[in-house]
Design a protein around this motif. Sequence first.
Motif, PDB file in Angstrom:
ATOM      1  N   VAL A 263       1.142  -1.107   0.041  1.00 36.75           N
ATOM      2  CA  VAL A 263      -0.209   0.409  -0.086  1.00 36.75           C
ATOM      3  C   VAL A 263       1.119   1.219   0.118  1.00 36.75           C
ATOM      4  CG1 VAL A 263      -2.075   1.070   1.109  1.00 36.75           C
ATOM      5  CG2 VAL A 263      -1.405  -1.029   1.703  1.00 36.75           C
ATOM      6  N   THR A 264       0.515   1.793  -1.033  1.00 36.03           N
ATOM      7  CA  THR A 264       1.497   3.328  -0.865  1.00 36.03           C
ATOM      8  C   THR A 264       0.485   4.493  -1.588  1.00 36.03           C
ATOM      9  OG1 THR A 264       3.242   4.198  -2.701  1.00 36.03           O
ATOM     10  CG2 THR A 264       2.050   3.070  -3.921  1.00 36.03           C
ATOM     11  N   SER A 265       0.562   5.344  -1.693  1.00 30.33           N
ATOM     12  CA  SER A 265      -0.306   6.650  -2.575  1.00 30.33           C
ATOM     13  C   SER A 265       0.434   7.832  -3.632  1.00 30.33           C
ATOM     14  CB  SER A 265      -0.929   7.373  -0.899  1.00 30.33           C
ATOM     15  OG  SER A 265       1.073   8.303  -0.764  1.00 30.33           O
ATOM     16  N   GLY A 266      -0.490   8.436  -3.410  1.00 24.93           N
ATOM     17  CA  GLY A 266       0.090   9.369  -4.406  1.00 24.93           C
ATOM     18  C   GLY A 266       1.198   8.953  -6.194  1.00 24.93           C
ATOM     19  N   TRP A 297       1.781  -4.695   2.745  1.00 21.05           N
ATOM     20  CA  TRP A 297       3.454  -3.787   3.543  1.00 21.05           C
ATOM     21  C   TRP A 297       2.897  -2.785   3.217  1.00 21.05           C
ATOM     22  CZ3 TRP A 297       6.235  -5.713  -1.244  1.00 21.05           C
ATOM     23  CH2 TRP A 297       6.330  -7.521  -1.583  1.00 21.05           C
ATOM     24  N   SER A 298       3.824  -2.052   4.048  1.00 24.37           N
ATOM     25  CA  SER A 298       3.800  -1.162   4.179  1.00 24.37           C
ATOM     26  C   SER A 298       5.227  -0.442   3.600  1.00 24.37           C
ATOM     27  CB  SER A 298       3.695   0.020   5.688  1.00 24.37           C
ATOM     28  OG  SER A 298       2.351  -0.448   6.253  1.00 24.37           O
ATOM     29  N   VAL A 299       4.782   1.781   2.927  1.00 22.58           N
ATOM     30  CA  VAL A 299       6.025   1.898   3.240  1.00 22.58           C
ATOM     31  C   VAL A 299       5.949   3.213   3.121  1.00 22.58           C
ATOM     32  CG1 VAL A 299       5.758   0.436   0.660  1.00 22.58           C
ATOM     33  CG2 VAL A 299       5.532   2.123   0.305  1.00 22.58           C
ATOM     34  N   GLY A 300       7.346   4.348   3.088  1.00 23.44           N
ATOM     35  CA  GLY A 300       7.345   5.271   2.759  1.00 23.44           C
ATOM     36  C   GLY A 300       7.970   6.735   4.101  1.00 23.44           C
ATOM     37  N   LEU A 301       9.135   6.660   4.541  1.00 24.39           N
ATOM     38  CA  LEU A 301       9.625   7.232   5.075  1.00 24.39           C
ATOM     39  C   LEU A 301       9.761   6.325   6.635  1.00 24.39           C
ATOM     40  CD1 LEU A 301       8.895  11.076   4.696  1.00 24.39           C
ATOM     41  CD2 LEU A 301      11.026   9.651   4.262  1.00 24.39           C
ATOM     42  N   ILE A 302       9.963   5.191   6.294  1.00 25.12           N
ATOM     43  CA  ILE A 302      10.876   4.415   7.392  1.00 25.12           C
ATOM     44  C   ILE A 302      11.880   4.119   7.009  1.00 25.12           C
ATOM     45  CG2 ILE A 302       9.715   1.582   8.306  1.00 25.12           C
ATOM     46  CD1 ILE A 302       7.627   1.366   6.690  1.00 25.12           C
ATOM     47  N   VAL A 303      12.493   4.219   8.034  1.00 22.71           N
ATOM     48  CA  VAL A 303      13.553   4.533   7.768  1.00 22.71           C
ATOM     49  C   VAL A 303      14.663   3.761   9.730  1.00 22.71           C
ATOM     50  CG1 VAL A 303      15.576   6.868   8.455  1.00 22.71           C
ATOM     51  CG2 VAL A 303      13.093   7.128   7.369  1.00 22.71           C
ATOM     52  N   THR A 304      14.089   4.289  10.453  1.00 24.36           N
ATOM     53  CA  THR A 304      15.354   4.088  12.127  1.00 24.36           C
ATOM     54  C   THR A 304      15.126   2.200  12.141  1.00 24.36           C
ATOM     55  OG1 THR A 304      13.927   3.903  13.571  1.00 24.36           O
ATOM     56  CG2 THR A 304      15.043   5.549  12.166  1.00 24.36           C
ATOM     57  N   ASP A 318       2.388  -6.204   8.145  1.00 29.91           N
ATOM     58  CA  ASP A 318       3.010  -7.827   7.876  1.00 29.91           C
ATOM     59  C   ASP A 318       4.250  -7.397   7.110  1.00 29.91           C
ATOM     60  OD1 ASP A 318       0.973  -9.833   8.638  1.00 29.91           O
ATOM     61  OD2 ASP A 318      -0.283  -8.055   7.174  1.00 29.91           O
ATOM     62  N   MET A 319       5.074  -6.689   6.737  1.00 33.10           N
ATOM     63  CA  MET A 319       6.049  -6.371   6.113  1.00 33.10           C
ATOM     64  C   MET A 319       6.251  -5.285   5.719  1.00 33.10           C
ATOM     65  SD  MET A 319       6.115  -9.596   3.528  1.00 33.10           S
ATOM     66  CE  MET A 319       8.291 -10.249   3.630  1.00 33.10           C
ATOM     67  N   VAL A 320       7.656  -4.653   6.580  1.00 35.99           N
ATOM     68  CA  VAL A 320       8.172  -3.367   5.697  1.00 35.99           C
ATOM     69  C   VAL A 320       8.795  -3.270   3.934  1.00 35.99           C
ATOM     70  CG1 VAL A 320       7.819  -1.733   8.107  1.00 35.99           C
ATOM     71  CG2 VAL A 320      10.014  -3.345   7.546  1.00 35.99           C
ATOM     72  N   ALA A 321       8.886  -2.188   3.148  1.00 33.82           N
ATOM     73  CA  ALA A 321       9.860  -2.089   2.383  1.00 33.82           C
ATOM     74  C   ALA A 321      10.310  -0.684   2.336  1.00 33.82           C
ATOM     75  CB  ALA A 321       8.712  -2.620   1.100  1.00 33.82           C
ATOM     76  N   LEU A 322      10.883  -1.379   2.206  1.00 34.38           N
ATOM     77  CA  LEU A 322      12.127   0.384   2.004  1.00 34.38           C
ATOM     78  C   LEU A 322      13.383  -0.070   0.658  1.00 34.38           C
ATOM     79  CD1 LEU A 322      14.011  -0.879   5.323  1.00 34.38           C
ATOM     80  CD2 LEU A 322      12.180   0.314   5.213  1.00 34.38           C
ATOM     81  N   GLY A 323      12.823   1.452   0.722  1.00 33.33           N
ATOM     82  CA  GLY A 323      12.976   2.171  -0.409  1.00 33.33           C
ATOM     83  C   GLY A 323      14.927   2.771   0.127  1.00 33.33           C
ATOM     84  N   ARG A 324      14.933   4.145  -0.325  1.00 32.17           N
ATOM     85  CA  ARG A 324      16.075   4.875  -0.245  1.00 32.17           C
ATOM     86  C   ARG A 324      16.414   4.553   0.908  1.00 32.17           C
ATOM     87  NH1 ARG A 324      13.194  10.460  -2.885  1.00 32.17           N
ATOM     88  NH2 ARG A 324      11.319   9.270  -2.858  1.00 32.17           N
ATOM     89  N   THR A 325      15.983   4.425   2.199  1.00 31.12           N
ATOM     90  CA  THR A 325      16.763   3.784   3.489  1.00 31.12           C
ATOM     91  C   THR A 325      17.626   2.865   3.253  1.00 31.12           C
ATOM     92  OG1 THR A 325      15.071   4.235   4.605  1.00 31.12           O
ATOM     93  CG2 THR A 325      16.075   2.374   5.503  1.00 31.12           C
ATOM     94  N   ILE A 326      17.225   2.197   1.971  1.00 30.39           N
ATOM     95  CA  ILE A 326      18.650   1.220   1.582  1.00 30.39           C
ATOM     96  C   ILE A 326      19.203   1.800   0.160  1.00 30.39           C
ATOM     97  CG2 ILE A 326      18.625  -1.043   0.385  1.00 30.39           C
ATOM     98  CD1 ILE A 326      17.972  -1.784   3.063  1.00 30.39           C
ATOM     99  N   LEU A 327      18.735   1.965  -0.200  1.00 28.54           N
ATOM    100  CA  LEU A 327      20.073   2.949  -1.297  1.00 28.54           C
ATOM    101  C   LEU A 327      21.225   3.350  -0.242  1.00 28.54           C
ATOM    102  CD1 LEU A 327      18.420   4.622  -4.252  1.00 28.54           C
ATOM    103  CD2 LEU A 327      19.170   2.441  -4.146  1.00 28.54           C
TER     104      LEU A 327
END
Length: 375
Positions: A263-266, A297-304, A318-327
């Motif tokens: 689930v994302t948005s925009g 899955w949750s996404v979006g500014l999950i950093v720590t 149930d899961m977190v999907a990390l993008g730029r945090t991983i980059l």
Amino acid sequence: MSQLFSPIRLGNQEFPNRIVISPMCQYSAIHGDANDWHLVHLGTLSMSGAALLVLEATAVEEIGRISHGDLGLYNDENEAALHRVLGFCRKHGSAKFGVQIAHAGRKGSAQAPWEGGRALGPDGDPWETVSASALPFADDWHTPREASEEDIERIVAAFAETAERAIRLGFEVIELHAAHGYLLHQFLSAVSNQRTDQYGGSLENRMRFPLRVFDAVKAVCTPEVALGVRITGSDWIEGGIDIEEAVAFASELKRRGCHYVDVTSGGIALKAKIEIGPGYQVPFAAEVKRRVGIPVWSVGLIVTPEQAEDVVASGRSDMVALGRTILDEPHWPWKAAQVLGADVARPPQYQRAAPRLWPGASYKQPRPPQPVAAE
């Protein structure tokens, strides 16, 4: 015990932790083919300790690319190129692999972000785009052609064929991209869909084409493949998709055998006003999970690590999907495991840096700021 590092099952696939590396476009393919950039990029991330690595949005046909640099899986050359990259990743990494299959629709025929991210000009080898309606994404963008029934039939078949290629390549997860303003989202949202036929108007009609795509892909999937969909929780614009429509779409996907929704948005319009902050999209996923009862899955500014742990442990996702945090930190799961008192897979070549073998690991633990003595 850390919930972020607890196992989970999606369909018939099991994962040792709840960390997903999100699809992140690299705009570095040649004619849709993966190359050495993808080998290094995906090879590194496959060794990160994340349970699942999902490849970037991968076009189901040539005109379904966002840019000339988009990854594709629509011909034998694309398939062979990915076979090489995945072979390396599986030999050295521990992650399972997913692929996000997509069609850009009216957001296609564009520059890479670092080239400006605008619609391609006449000297940029542009192509004709298609969409739900003949409405451009923004000012100075190409006006797409309204998709005909023949276009719809071709694209449905293209999604199914790409899924078959993905299955041959051994992907454990296939995700349909129905968000971020791309073609399936363009049909779902009343902002971009002003059709008056069976594919427009009511939500039931606007869901018709994306659900046809889902059914076609589901029909070719083997029982081992976990099939999910990236959906939008909000278009952040009046008249667009809201949480009620997101819940309705997720409910229909669940009924048809979808294993999870991401689930994302925009993304449907440049003028949308998005309220960005830490975990700003988590409430959308939490509401879908609560009302539909489907893994999310949750996404979006999950950093720590602590934030990711809270998202899962609280039951909101149930899961977190990390993008730029991983980059930013490709071995983020290693850090998270240390912070949360868990363990995570590492390549044998890197085992010497594990906390149990490297005394220096204890010096990396975050410490509270020390008071400054008054002069």
